[in-house]
Design a protein around this motif. Structure first.
Motif, mmCIF file in Angstrom:
data_model
loop_
_atom_site.group_PDB
_atom_site.id
_atom_site.type_symbol
_atom_site.label_atom_id
_atom_site.label_comp_id
_atom_site.label_asym_id
_atom_site.label_seq_id
_atom_site.Cartn_x
_atom_site.Cartn_y
_atom_site.Cartn_z
ATOM 1 N N ARG A 80 0.844 -1.192 0.000
ATOM 2 C CA ARG A 80 0.000 0.000 0.000
ATOM 3 C C ARG A 80 0.886 1.251 0.000
ATOM 4 O O ARG A 80 1.851 1.334 0.760
ATOM 5 N N VAL A 117 -12.819 -3.712 -1.282
ATOM 6 C CA VAL A 117 -13.165 -2.528 -2.063
ATOM 7 C C VAL A 117 -14.248 -2.857 -3.094
ATOM 8 O O VAL A 117 -14.180 -3.881 -3.774
ATOM 9 N N PHE A 162 -5.313 -0.054 -5.996
ATOM 10 C CA PHE A 162 -4.505 -0.899 -5.121
ATOM 11 C C PHE A 162 -5.124 -2.285 -4.968
ATOM 12 O O PHE A 162 -4.427 -3.303 -4.980
ATOM 13 N N TYR A 163 -6.438 -2.323 -4.862
ATOM 14 C CA TYR A 163 -7.120 -3.618 -4.725
ATOM 15 C C TYR A 163 -6.808 -4.508 -5.932
ATOM 16 O O TYR A 163 -6.451 -5.670 -5.786
ATOM 17 N N ILE A 222 -15.949 -2.388 -6.612
ATOM 18 C CA ILE A 222 -15.538 -1.920 -7.934
ATOM 19 C C ILE A 222 -16.714 -2.005 -8.902
ATOM 20 O O ILE A 222 -16.893 -2.993 -9.607
ATOM 21 N N PHE A 272 -8.583 -8.085 2.411
ATOM 22 C CA PHE A 272 -8.747 -6.752 2.974
ATOM 23 C C PHE A 272 -9.695 -6.722 4.180
ATOM 24 O O PHE A 272 -10.720 -7.405 4.184
ATOM 25 N N GLU A 283 -7.748 3.491 -4.035
ATOM 26 C CA GLU A 283 -8.047 2.282 -3.276
ATOM 27 C C GLU A 283 -8.446 1.140 -4.225
ATOM 28 O O GLU A 283 -8.044 -0.004 -4.039
ATOM 29 N N GLN A 284 -9.224 1.492 -5.255
ATOM 30 C CA GLN A 284 -9.609 0.472 -6.246
ATOM 31 C C GLN A 284 -8.388 -0.009 -7.023
ATOM 32 O O GLN A 284 -8.231 -1.193 -7.295
#
Ligand SMILES: Nc1ncnc2c1ncn2[C@@H]1O[C@H](COP(=O)(O)OP(=O)(O)OP(=O)(O)O)[C@@H](O)[C@H]1O
Ligand SMILES: [Mg+2]
Lengths: 254, 443
Positions: A52, A90, B391-392, A92, A86, B388-389
């Motif tokens: 990250r 996230v 990185f995912y 998407i 995670f 964030e997307q």
């Protein structure tokens, strides 16, 4: 050679030091649990390992399969078998879950010198894997995590893990928000994927999970350090007594 | 009011030459319309950025270049192979070169029975009064320099009329091809699409530039939807990189009709799309979707007007832009809800994805509501790809460029997926995919 060797790792966010000297060695075949109070740095450690960008490593070293982990961009780490489930998966929108997994799996296979899976073989594979987490097949064709319930998102992470077959999995509070059945399903999934070759780091707040996934070592993180390590009975003790009594052991070796 | 330096005189002299070439046809009723339009054009002059409607769209180059109006057909070496990539298979296809109908490239074998479809020139010869009755019918009161200029030089284009009750299975394609010529030119097709009562069909309007040089496409399409008709109208614009494209679409909707428009703009150096849709009667529905991809120094402007003149109508609008390089996007969405238009349901959304720091977007929703029992919403967002997307995706092994592509395509997919003509949708998808890939390799 250990799968993962973390030596004196320091990392900060926006100038604030969060990780303050982490030492941890994980060997193939092992399951490690990391517990610790909110804000102690567990997700930060997971994020630093996965790559990250918000974090700056200020000191220390991490060797993954003997190589400097920080020489690799996040996608290279993933292709080398590192997987992060995670804490907050996230969403998407517009990207189909199975399409995403296919891109992901094929990128990893390409890196390993394996041939790309075609649509038919891939479908057969994911239909088999989706059973491990007892997820309905309809989730395959929905946009990644969009509109999934909290528990469904966590299951989807384990489903991804099952398809990608990583060597080192870091599960960041995958048990939070799971109902009793889901907890059992997810744990069974993790156990099924467990082997002599791979290893798992489980970040959790609940001893309960460790009844299902028996860890080899339990670590306690406080203020950016692993201050105590022990067997699975340590988790029980933490559940009973909280974290206040835990103080850094002199000359800690892990 | 005229602005100095604009090429108004140039078009006046071209108009005189055009009139002379007409000989006897000078006194027809169609020509009266042309002459009036020329007068109006001279009165109006080209718009400048001092006018509200053109504030962010500087068309100065268009007003100073001497574009030769094209009034005669020339194949100019175009072969079917050149345009294969943009053609739909086995459908009625009218192909135009620089605005003029090309019999040799068109496919009229797949002509469905009962409908009228052909070049405007031919139709004007056969049914002059019918054509005359349609001209400006739909443009009504919405004239500007470009529509009047188009009318002044009105000559060719497509005429499509689908009579009462006819439901077409296959789409109709209008393909406008622009070529390089000796002189810079203006292609100004004028199209008429009439959907009879209870008719249903889909139409694809494609603008392709095979040209590298500068040219102007100034196109006007007038559409009439009679009671209960259903039309999907997809416009796909991939002009040459140095092209100027001004595209005007006027839609009139009668009772319980449904009009869907998907406007995909990929190329051209200055692009302006104007869509005006007007409800003439109750219970009609209008859906306007748009996707623009800008890169380099491109300017892509979409102006839409939805006129809720009657009650119980609904409109849904989704316009998206993806802007890279130093490109500029403009969106202006007007929704008028007239005093009597109770129970209007209007929703407008404008979303922009900026892929670079130099790209800019100007967005302006403009809702003017004079009725009280209505449901009107609008929203606009301008943002970048979500870290964030990204990185995912990367944390699952997908590389940075691929991650950006996947997210960008997903953003675009939201509009593309609204195209219901299957082979056409895949074509658009493929061309957009290539385009996004190109952006990487060149940046
Ligand atoms: N991007 C950031 N900006 C500022 N502070 C941050 C950032 N990321 C983490 N921190 C801080 O670092 C500390 C450690 O956070 P981290 O998420 O690693 O904790 P955690 O141990 O995972 O906690 P929890 O059990 O609540 O998940 C917290 O105090 C947090 O506020
Ligand atoms: Mg955490």
């Amino acid at each position: 050679m250990s799968l993962l060797e973390i030596k004196n790792l320091h990392a900060s966010v926006n100038g604030n030091e969060i990780l303050r000297g982490i030492n941890l060695t994980v060997n193939a075949g092992e399951v490690h649990a990391i517990m610790g109070p909110n804000g102690s740095g567990k997700s930060t450690l997971a994020g630093v390992l996965a790559g990250r960008e918000a974090y700056t490593v200020t000191d220390g070293q991490v060797l993954y399969k003997g190589n400097n982990l920080f020489d690799m961009v996040p996608e290279e780490r993933a292709r080398e078998g590192l997987f992060l489930a995670f804490q907050y998966p996230v969403e998407i929108p517009g990207v189909n879950n199975s399409y995403f997994l296919k891109e992901s799996l094929n990128a990893i296979r390409k890196h390993k010198g394996l041939e790309q899976l075609d649509a038919i073989d891939f479908l057969a594979l994911i239909k088999q894997k989706v059973k491990i987490v007892e997820m309905d097949e309809s989730f395959l064709n929905r946009p990644v995590n969009e509109g999934f319930s909290g528990g469904e998102k966590k299951r989807n992470e384990i489903f991804h893990m099952a398809v990608l077959e990583p060597m080192l999995s870091i599960l960041d509070e995958t048990d939070s928000g799971l109902d009793i059945d889901a907890l059992r399903i997810v744990s069974e999934g993790v156990n099924k994927l467990r082997s002599k070759e791979n290893a798992t780091i489980i970040v959790t707040h609940y001893q309960r999970l460790l009844n299902y996934i028996i860890p080899d070592v339990v670590h306690v993180m406080k203020d950016g350090r692993l201050v105590k390590s022990g067997g699975k009975e340590l988790a029980l003790e933490l559940e009973d007594r909280g974290y206040d009594w835990v103080h850094e052991e002199a000359g800690q070796t892990v | 009011m005229q602005v100095i330096n604009q090429n108004i005189k140039w078009y006046q002299s071209k108009f005189e030459a055009f009139e002379q070439s007409l000989n006897g046809a000078k006194s027809t009723s169609v020509h009266t319309i042309r002459r009036d339009a020329m007068h109006r054009f001279v009165e109006l002059g080209f718009p400048t950025t001092r006018q509200e409607e053109w504030r962010f769209t500087n068309i100065l180059p268009i007003t100073t270049i001497e574009f030769q109006p094209i009034l005669r057909y020339e194949l100019n070496g175009v072969t079917k192979k050149d345009i294969q990539r943009y053609m739909l298979d086995n459908v009625l296809q009218l192909v135009f070169i620089d605005g003029m109908f090309s019999m040799e490239l068109s496919n009229i074998n797949s002509h469905p029975i009962g409908i009228t479809a052909g070049s405007l020139t031919e139709m004007s010869r056969e049914h002059p009064e019918t054509i005359r009755s349609y001209i400006n019918n739909m443009v009504m009161g919405e004239e500007n320099a470009f529509t009047t200029l188009n009318t002044a030089f009105l000559w060719d284009g497509a005429f499509i009329s689908v009579p009462r009750g006819i439901v077409l299975e296959n789409p109709i394609q209008l393909l406008f091809v622009a070529t390089d010529r000796e002189k810079v030119y203006a292609a100004q097709p004028r199209n008429f699409i009439i959907a009879g009562i209870d008719s249903q069909f889909k139409i694809v309007e494609t603008y392709v530039g095979l040209a590298k040089n500068t040219y102007l496409t100034n196109t006007v399409t007038e559409i009439l939807l009679c009671d209960n008709s259903i039309v999907e109208h997809d416009k796909f614009q991939i002009e040459g990189i140095n092209a100027y494209h001004i595209g005007t679409t006027h839609v009139q909707m009668n009772a319980a009709s449904r009009y869907t428009s998907n406007v995909i703009s990929l190329s051209g150096s200055i692009v302006r799309n104007n869509i005006t849709a007007r409800f003439n009667a109750e219970s009609a529905e209008c859906i306007l979707n748009g996707l623009s991809l800008g890169s380099g120094m491109q300017l892509i402007d979409n102006h839409t007007v939805i006129d809720h003149a009657k009650p119980h109508c609904s409109s849904h609008e989704l316009y998206k832009s993806i802007l890279d390089g130093a490109s500029k996007g403009v969106f202006n969405g007007k929704v008028f809800v007239r005093k009597d238009a109770q129970k209007t349901d209007a929703k407008q959304t404008n979303k922009t994805l900026l892929l670079s720091d130099e790209a800019t977007m100007n967005t302006k929703p403009q809702l003017e509501i004079f009725a009280d029992d209505v449901k009107c919403t609008h929203g606009a967002t301008v943002g970048q790809l979500d870290d964030e997307q990204i990185f995912y995706l990367r944390s699952r092994g997908i590389d940075l460029n691929a991650a950006r592509d996947i997210l960008t395509s997903a953003f675009a997919g939201d509009v593309i997926n609204r195209i219901t003509i299957e082979p056409f949708r895949s074509q658009v998808e493929r061309i957009i995919h290539d385009r996004l890939n190109n952006n990487h390799t060149s940046s």
